[in-house]
Design a protein around this motif. Structure first.
Motif, mmCIF file in Angstrom:
data_model
loop_
_atom_site.group_PDB
_atom_site.id
_atom_site.type_symbol
_atom_site.label_atom_id
_atom_site.label_comp_id
_atom_site.label_asym_id
_atom_site.label_seq_id
_atom_site.Cartn_x
_atom_site.Cartn_y
_atom_site.Cartn_z
ATOM 1 N N ASN A 125 0.856 -1.266 0.116
ATOM 2 C CA ASN A 125 -0.056 0.100 0.004
ATOM 3 C C ASN A 125 0.672 1.428 -0.011
ATOM 4 O OD1 ASN A 125 -2.359 -1.219 -0.302
ATOM 5 N ND2 ASN A 125 -2.569 -1.629 2.193
ATOM 6 N N ALA A 126 2.151 1.234 0.511
ATOM 7 C CA ALA A 126 2.846 2.235 0.402
ATOM 8 C C ALA A 126 3.262 2.766 -0.890
ATOM 9 C CB ALA A 126 4.308 2.078 0.948
ATOM 10 N N LEU A 127 3.347 2.162 -1.932
ATOM 11 C CA LEU A 127 3.344 2.555 -3.192
ATOM 12 C C LEU A 127 2.114 3.481 -3.783
ATOM 13 C CD1 LEU A 127 4.526 -0.647 -4.958
ATOM 14 C CD2 LEU A 127 5.897 1.290 -4.140
ATOM 15 N N ASN A 128 1.031 3.467 -3.079
ATOM 16 C CA ASN A 128 -0.119 4.321 -3.475
ATOM 17 C C ASN A 128 0.007 5.534 -2.657
ATOM 18 O OD1 ASN A 128 -1.128 2.451 -5.238
ATOM 19 N ND2 ASN A 128 -2.023 1.072 -3.502
ATOM 20 N N MET A 129 0.940 5.791 -1.631
ATOM 21 C CA MET A 129 0.829 7.025 -0.877
ATOM 22 C C MET A 129 1.464 8.032 -1.491
ATOM 23 S SD MET A 129 1.025 5.608 3.039
ATOM 24 C CE MET A 129 2.321 4.348 3.063
#
Length: 77
Positions: A61-65
């Protein structure tokens, strides 16, 4: 397919009882759950009172932040 077995139990004892410190003798290992982790190639035998860490998705999910120069954060679930 053949899968290896990983035993999730307390770190304090060979048994699944954290109070039976060290090299416990004459115990029964209680398996409360079996979880198949085909991506990792093993089966997890969950023993005693233990908290498992959650697995990570293929795309973290860090890639979407995103954080703007103003400090505004978006993309948190």
């Amino acid at each position: 397919e053949r899968l290896n077995v990983c035993i999730a139990k307390t770190q304090y004892s060979f048994s699944d009882d954290a109070k039976a410190l060290g090299r416990a003798r004459g115990f029964k290992l209680s398996v409360k759950d079996l979880q198949i982790r085909t991506g990792a190639g093993f089966i997890v035998a969950v023993c005693g009172k233990i908290m498992l860490m959650p697995g990570l998705p293929k795309v973290p999910n860090a890639l979407n932040m995103k954080i703007t120069s103003e400090g505004v954060i978006s993309g948190l679930a």
